[in-house]
Design a protein around this motif. Structure first.
Motif, PDB file in Angstrom:
ATOM      1  N   LYS A 243      48.747  50.224  48.445  1.00 42.99           N
ATOM      2  CA  LYS A 243      48.358  50.470  47.058  1.00 42.99           C
ATOM      3  C   LYS A 243      47.128  49.682  46.644  1.00 42.99           C
ATOM      4  O   LYS A 243      46.235  50.207  45.967  1.00 42.99           O
ATOM      5  CB  LYS A 243      49.534  50.159  46.122  1.00 42.99           C
ATOM      6  CG  LYS A 243      50.635  51.202  46.172  1.00 42.99           C
ATOM      7  CD  LYS A 243      51.513  51.121  44.948  1.00 42.99           C
ATOM      8  CE  LYS A 243      52.367  52.368  44.814  1.00 42.99           C
ATOM      9  NZ  LYS A 243      53.030  52.453  43.510  1.00 42.99           N
ATOM     10  N   ALA A 244      47.052  48.401  47.003  1.00 41.89           N
ATOM     11  CA  ALA A 244      45.902  47.598  46.587  1.00 41.89           C
ATOM     12  C   ALA A 244      44.614  48.145  47.179  1.00 41.89           C
ATOM     13  O   ALA A 244      43.578  48.207  46.504  1.00 41.89           O
ATOM     14  CB  ALA A 244      46.101  46.138  46.996  1.00 41.89           C
ATOM     15  N   ARG A 245      44.662  48.569  48.433  1.00 42.40           N
ATOM     16  CA  ARG A 245      43.457  49.100  49.065  1.00 42.40           C
ATOM     17  C   ARG A 245      43.070  50.450  48.458  1.00 42.40           C
ATOM     18  O   ARG A 245      41.885  50.725  48.235  1.00 42.40           O
ATOM     19  CB  ARG A 245      43.662  49.216  50.573  1.00 42.40           C
ATOM     20  CG  ARG A 245      42.432  49.646  51.352  1.00 42.40           C
ATOM     21  CD  ARG A 245      41.220  48.735  51.145  1.00 42.40           C
ATOM     22  NE  ARG A 245      41.410  47.422  51.702  1.00 42.40           N
ATOM     23  CZ  ARG A 245      41.124  47.083  52.958  1.00 42.40           C
ATOM     24  NH1 ARG A 245      40.652  47.997  53.780  1.00 42.40           N
ATOM     25  NH2 ARG A 245      41.300  45.856  53.370  1.00 42.40           N
ATOM     26  N   TYR A 248      41.369  49.809  45.353  1.00 45.36           N
ATOM     27  CA  TYR A 248      40.013  49.322  45.622  1.00 45.36           C
ATOM     28  C   TYR A 248      39.037  50.491  45.823  1.00 45.36           C
ATOM     29  O   TYR A 248      37.905  50.460  45.338  1.00 45.36           O
ATOM     30  CB  TYR A 248      40.067  48.433  46.861  1.00 45.36           C
ATOM     31  CG  TYR A 248      38.740  47.992  47.410  1.00 45.36           C
ATOM     32  CD1 TYR A 248      37.993  46.998  46.784  1.00 45.36           C
ATOM     33  CD2 TYR A 248      38.239  48.556  48.578  1.00 45.36           C
ATOM     34  CE1 TYR A 248      36.779  46.585  47.304  1.00 45.36           C
ATOM     35  CE2 TYR A 248      37.027  48.146  49.112  1.00 45.36           C
ATOM     36  CZ  TYR A 248      36.298  47.154  48.465  1.00 45.36           C
ATOM     37  OH  TYR A 248      35.101  46.756  48.990  1.00 45.36           O
ATOM     38  N   GLN A 251      38.828  52.555  42.250  1.00 41.75           N
ATOM     39  CA  GLN A 251      38.379  51.876  41.034  1.00 41.75           C
ATOM     40  C   GLN A 251      36.981  52.294  40.567  1.00 41.75           C
ATOM     41  O   GLN A 251      36.792  52.589  39.373  1.00 41.75           O
ATOM     42  CB  GLN A 251      38.448  50.363  41.211  1.00 41.75           C
ATOM     43  CG  GLN A 251      38.132  49.592  39.925  1.00 41.75           C
ATOM     44  CD  GLN A 251      38.133  48.094  40.151  1.00 41.75           C
ATOM     45  OE1 GLN A 251      37.471  47.595  41.053  1.00 41.75           O
ATOM     46  NE2 GLN A 251      38.907  47.375  39.344  1.00 41.75           N
ATOM     47  N   THR A 268      46.555  49.150  36.879  1.00 38.45           N
ATOM     48  CA  THR A 268      47.633  48.172  36.716  1.00 38.45           C
ATOM     49  C   THR A 268      48.968  48.872  36.514  1.00 38.45           C
ATOM     50  O   THR A 268      49.982  48.508  37.128  1.00 38.45           O
ATOM     51  CB  THR A 268      47.331  47.249  35.525  1.00 38.45           C
ATOM     52  OG1 THR A 268      46.127  46.524  35.791  1.00 38.45           O
ATOM     53  CG2 THR A 268      48.473  46.271  35.297  1.00 38.45           C
ATOM     54  N   MET A 272      48.315  49.463  41.391  1.00 37.40           N
ATOM     55  CA  MET A 272      47.213  49.584  42.348  1.00 37.40           C
ATOM     56  C   MET A 272      46.082  48.612  42.027  1.00 37.40           C
ATOM     57  O   MET A 272      44.907  48.919  42.240  1.00 37.40           O
ATOM     58  CB  MET A 272      46.659  51.013  42.352  1.00 37.40           C
ATOM     59  CG  MET A 272      47.562  52.044  42.984  1.00 37.40           C
ATOM     60  SD  MET A 272      46.727  53.650  43.088  1.00 37.40           S
ATOM     61  CE  MET A 272      48.097  54.679  43.636  1.00 37.40           C
ATOM     62  N   GLN A 273      46.421  47.443  41.508  1.00 41.33           N
ATOM     63  CA  GLN A 273      45.376  46.477  41.219  1.00 41.33           C
ATOM     64  C   GLN A 273      44.595  46.207  42.499  1.00 41.33           C
ATOM     65  O   GLN A 273      45.157  45.766  43.495  1.00 41.33           O
ATOM     66  CB  GLN A 273      45.966  45.174  40.677  1.00 41.33           C
ATOM     67  CG  GLN A 273      46.785  45.325  39.425  1.00 41.33           C
ATOM     68  CD  GLN A 273      48.278  45.562  39.717  1.00 41.33           C
ATOM     69  OE1 GLN A 273      48.630  46.090  40.770  1.00 41.33           O
ATOM     70  NE2 GLN A 273      49.113  45.170  38.788  1.00 41.33           N
ATOM     71  N   PRO A 274      43.300  46.490  42.481  1.00 44.92           N
ATOM     72  CA  PRO A 274      42.543  46.408  43.738  1.00 44.92           C
ATOM     73  C   PRO A 274      42.241  44.988  44.150  1.00 44.92           C
ATOM     74  O   PRO A 274      42.028  44.095  43.338  1.00 44.92           O
ATOM     75  CB  PRO A 274      41.244  47.147  43.425  1.00 44.92           C
ATOM     76  CG  PRO A 274      41.089  47.022  41.946  1.00 44.92           C
ATOM     77  CD  PRO A 274      42.479  47.006  41.373  1.00 44.92           C
ATOM     78  N   LEU A 275      42.261  44.780  45.484  1.00 49.87           N
ATOM     79  CA  LEU A 275      41.775  43.552  46.088  1.00 49.87           C
ATOM     80  C   LEU A 275      40.446  43.856  46.752  1.00 49.87           C
ATOM     81  O   LEU A 275      40.064  45.015  46.913  1.00 49.87           O
ATOM     82  CB  LEU A 275      42.779  43.039  47.129  1.00 49.87           C
ATOM     83  CG  LEU A 275      44.174  42.678  46.612  1.00 49.87           C
ATOM     84  CD1 LEU A 275      45.078  42.309  47.769  1.00 49.87           C
ATOM     85  CD2 LEU A 275      44.108  41.551  45.607  1.00 49.87           C
ATOM     86  N   ALA A 280      42.243  42.860  50.749  1.00 49.00           N
ATOM     87  CA  ALA A 280      43.278  43.885  50.673  1.00 49.00           C
ATOM     88  C   ALA A 280      43.954  44.048  52.023  1.00 49.00           C
ATOM     89  O   ALA A 280      43.327  43.887  53.066  1.00 49.00           O
ATOM     90  CB  ALA A 280      42.666  45.203  50.234  1.00 49.00           C
TER      91      ALA A 280
END
Length: 281
Positions: A243-245, A248, A251, A268, A272-275, A280
């Motif tokens: 999800k984070a990726r 990313y 976004q 959020t 999926m808050q991106p790193l 990530a």
């Protein structure tokens, strides 16, 4: 014959040490007359078969094995698409598109440019997915050299994201996982410094992080469950490790559509808050 061809709208363009013939579909008969018998024999044996292979696509490339002719690029005569729309959370958003005809052409020429670099800059064997994002790498390089700006490169990035959100079968062309790396590493001035595409690819290709089929399948499932018909966004644990990726990669596109605040709030809510590319998973 050559003067007539140039006046009609078809033309030859350089691809490596050979040339490709760019042909509007309405001029297919004239285009085929421009090709040598050796090249013509490598293509389908009738105009109807060639047109059938193209279908409703905006462009199609037919590579050929010949010292002088790299292939035939067919382009649709229809007008350029001026926008692309998507529904997110019950609300519609639209992305304006400019110079789409040129971007489509550059992508198809990228296929031929990359075929010419196999065995030197690129591996001899490439998967279909690699062929597609490599064609978009050429598009990025070409668009900057044509305009001096990254604007069209980002337009292609957003277009690829919206296409896959609208229909997950477009994963075959989902280039943002690669393009984001390039767009963060190089600015327009640095890309302009690579006078030849082969030099840019030689510098950038070994540094690119590539996903295998299993990882792409996980992204595909996550996109389908989040954005597909009847999807429910509140799935915080579904393929959570991607999800984070995914956030990313999405976004920049969501920010372009919604504005930064609304896009970040949406990510959020979707967990999926991106790193960063480095951070990530």
């Amino acid at each position: 014959m050559l003067a007539l061809a140039l006046a009609s709208g078809l033309y030859w363009t350089q691809v490596g040490s050979a040339q490709a013939l760019v042909c509007p579909v309405s001029l297919l008969s004239l285009c085929l007359e421009e090709l040598s018998p050796e090249v013509r024999r490598q293509l389908p044996d009738s105009e109807s078969k060639i047109l059938g292979a193209m279908g409703l696509r905006s462009a199609m490339v037919m590579p050929t094995s010949d010292a002088e002719c790299a292939g035939l690029v067919l382009v649709n005569d229809n007008g350029d698409r001026t926008s692309l729309s998507v529904n997110l959370g019950g609300e519609g958003y639209s992305l304006p598109l400019t110079r789409q005809h040129e971007l489509t052409l550059w992508h198809e020429l990228g296929h031929l440019q990359n075929l010419a670099l196999r065995g030197t800059v690129l591996p001899l064997e490439l998967r279909p997915y690699q062929h597609e994002w490599l064609a978009d790498i050429y598009l990025v390089w070409r668009s900057v050299h044509e305009t001096g700006s990254l604007d069209l490169a980002w337009q292609q990035y957003h277009r690829r994201n919206l296409a896959v959100l609208a229909d997950v079968t477009n994963m075959s062309h989902w280039s943002p996982p690669v393009l984001r790396q390039l767009l963060e590493k190089y600015d327009a001035g640095q890309l302009m410094g690579f006078g030849h595409y082969a030099d840019f690819l030689k510098a950038s290709y070994p540094l690119l992080r590539q996903y295998d089929a299993d990882a792409l399948g996980e992204f595909s499932s996550l996109i389908q469950r989040t954005f597909g018909p009847g999807a429910v966004q509140d799935l915080p644990r579904y393929i959570f490790w991607r999800k984070a990726r995914l956030g990313y990669y999405l976004q920049p596109t969501l920010r372009a559509l919604m504005g930064p605040n609304a896009a970040d709030a949406w990510l959020t809510q979707a967990a999926m808050q991106p790193l960063s590319e480095q951070g990530a998973p």
